[in-house]
Design an enzyme around this catalytic site. Structure first.
Site, short mmCIF file in Angstrom:
data_model
loop_
_atom_site.label_atom_id
_atom_site.label_comp_id
_atom_site.label_asym_id
_atom_site.label_seq_id
_atom_site.Cartn_x
_atom_site.Cartn_y
_atom_site.Cartn_z
N ARG A 71 48.29 44.54 41.10
CA ARG A 71 48.15 43.24 41.76
C ARG A 71 49.90 42.68 41.25
NH1 ARG A 71 46.20 37.97 38.68
NH2 ARG A 71 46.57 36.71 40.36
N GLU A 112 38.53 41.61 44.45
CA GLU A 112 40.22 41.77 44.65
C GLU A 112 40.56 43.30 44.23
OE1 GLU A 112 40.01 38.02 42.50
OE2 GLU A 112 42.05 37.88 43.24
N ARG A 156 43.89 22.63 35.54
CA ARG A 156 45.08 22.05 36.44
C ARG A 156 44.69 20.96 37.30
NH1 ARG A 156 45.56 27.78 38.82
NH2 ARG A 156 46.41 28.94 37.45
N HIS A 191 45.49 33.64 45.43
CA HIS A 191 44.21 33.90 45.74
C HIS A 191 44.12 34.65 47.22
CE1 HIS A 191 42.55 30.71 42.81
NE2 HIS A 191 42.68 31.56 42.30
N ASN A 242 46.00 45.24 36.86
CA ASN A 242 46.38 43.72 36.79
C ASN A 242 46.85 43.44 35.58
OD1 ASN A 242 46.65 40.91 36.98
ND2 ASN A 242 44.52 40.78 37.52
#
Ligand code: ADP
Length: 398
Positions: A92, A385, A242, A181, A7
């Protein structure tokens, strides 16, 4: 078969080496400050080898990959004897646009298509591309697979992914909801079906990924039908930093009043908003829990807003799917904060949900936290993941 999962971020690179016979993680680690100075933390998880945790020179991602391979194969820190034991690499990749609805083996055409998606993820995709190129440079023709954060959401119907702006912005520019996600939502939903002992095709599930970034996904029969993040990861729930959903008129008002450039404005909405912005305390939910317990009203408000938004969006997905069988909590906050789960669970009384405080106190395992007589089940499922990336890579190269 052993698969290296990568990743790559703009200045960081996370990795895991997974043995697919047992799905055991053999080693994992993180390169940081790539292009600045460099630091590698490498943790072998088998063979009783020591952890390597030192500053090393990492001018580019290529040196980072080379350092990772060196540690994975070294006598002192290694878990394999040579690079030839690594059968494939799974990467990823954040944004696959409408081009990728599933994982793919990387070739020149795929690289070009990932490049074409870069305008949608101008910070993330270039870092992912750099990571893939660095791997090619160091590892030669080892097969590589790209697994996209957006792919799982490509099954959304147009009524869910379209924005109500002039249609040509969708046709000409690809302006639509993509969602993120996806790898996590896919993992926890399929694991939930296993735990319930039912085929996923027969289940309506709502997955709540609550970490630094948070998103909710409605999964009907194993297919994503809606999700809360949009064209970018900025929207939906209020997150660590955020803002989540926001009237675009606020942007115009604040830019006019304070003379912000669009970059300054977006920096505020991405980095200084969310529970950090509301509380003025922290983006970390542990700090917010502590501050709220000590009577900090804005920390309390930030937490209340987060719980309310999760419940509200999840409720809208019950309507979208005309029902729900189970709700899943995952990621940093979802897996660790029993208070957050209890608070959100309190909104689900209309679904016949009661949270069992004893089950809700467990940590680090798949657990049903609703009482056995709850009509709709609630689960905590630690996300994985990397395992999805490794499994997809195995399936595609086999
Ligand atoms: P990312 O989105 O970066 O992958 P994670 O899923 O790792 O993030 O979630 C990180 C967040 O999890 C932290 O910012 C913190 O708010 C939260 N978290 C971790 N442990 C706890 C805990 N025990 N209680 C509450 N929140 C926690």
């Amino acid at each position: 078969m052993k698969i290296l999962v990568i990743n790559a971020g703009s200045s960081s690179l996370k990795y895991q080496l997974i043995d697919m016979e047992t799905e055991e993680v053999l080693a994992k680690g993180l390169c940081e400050r790539i292009g600045i100075d460099g630091h590698l933390k490498h943790s072998p998880l088998v063979g009783g080898k020591p952890v390597f945790n030192e500053d090393i020179s990492l001018p580019t991602h290529s040196e980072a990959i080379a350092a990772v391979i060196d540690k994975l194969t070294s006598a002192e820190y290694g878990v394999v004897s040579s690079m030839s034991e690594i059968d494939a690499v799974g990467h990823r990749v954040v944004h696959g646009g409408e081009k990728f609805a599933s994982s793919v083996r990387i070739d020149d055409a795929v690289m070009a298509a990932i490049e074409e998606c870069t305008p949608f993820a101008p910070l993330h995709n270039p870092a992912n591309i750099t990571g893939i190129n660095a791997c090619k440079a160091v590892m030669g023709d080892v097969p590589m697979v790209a697994v996209f954060d957006t792919a799982f959401h490509q099954t959304m119907p147009d009524k869910a992914y379209m924005y109500a702006v002039p249609y040509e912005y969708y046709q000409n520019d690809g302006i639509r909801r993509y969602g993120f996600h996806g790898t996590s939502h896919r993992y926890v939903s399929s694991r939930c079906a296993e735990l319930m002992g039912k085929p996923i095709e027969e289940l309506k599930l709502i997955s709540c990924h609550m970490g630094n970034g948070s998103s909710i996904c409605a999964i009907d029969g194993g297919r994503c039908v809606d999700t809360s993040m949009g064209f970018t990861p900025l929207v939906g729930l209020p997150m660590g930093t955020r803002c989540g959903d926001l009237d675009a008129g606020v942007i115009q008002f604040l830019m006019n009043k304070y003379g912000y450039s669009i970059d300054e404005m977006l920096n505020i909405l991405n980095k200084k908003s969310g529970v950090l912005g509301v509380s003025g305390v922290s983006s970390d939910f542990r700090d917010l829990d502590d501050a709220a317990a000590k009577g900090n009203d804005r920390a309390r408000l930030a937490l209340d807003m987060f719980h309310y938004w999760v419940a509200k969006v999840a409720g809208s997905y019950v309507a979208a799917m005309n029902g729900v069988d189970a709700i899943i909590f995952t990621a940093g906050v979802g897996e660790n904060s029993k208070d957050t789960r209890a608070a959100i669970g309190g909104y689900f009384g209309y679904l016949g949900v009661t949270i069992d405080p004893v089950a809700n106190s467990k940590r680090g395992e798949d657990v049903m936290i609703s009482t056995p007589d709850s009509k709709v089940k609630v689960f905590v499922i630690p996300t994985n993941e990397e395992l999805v990336i490794a499994r997809d890579t195995r399936d595609i190269i086999s």
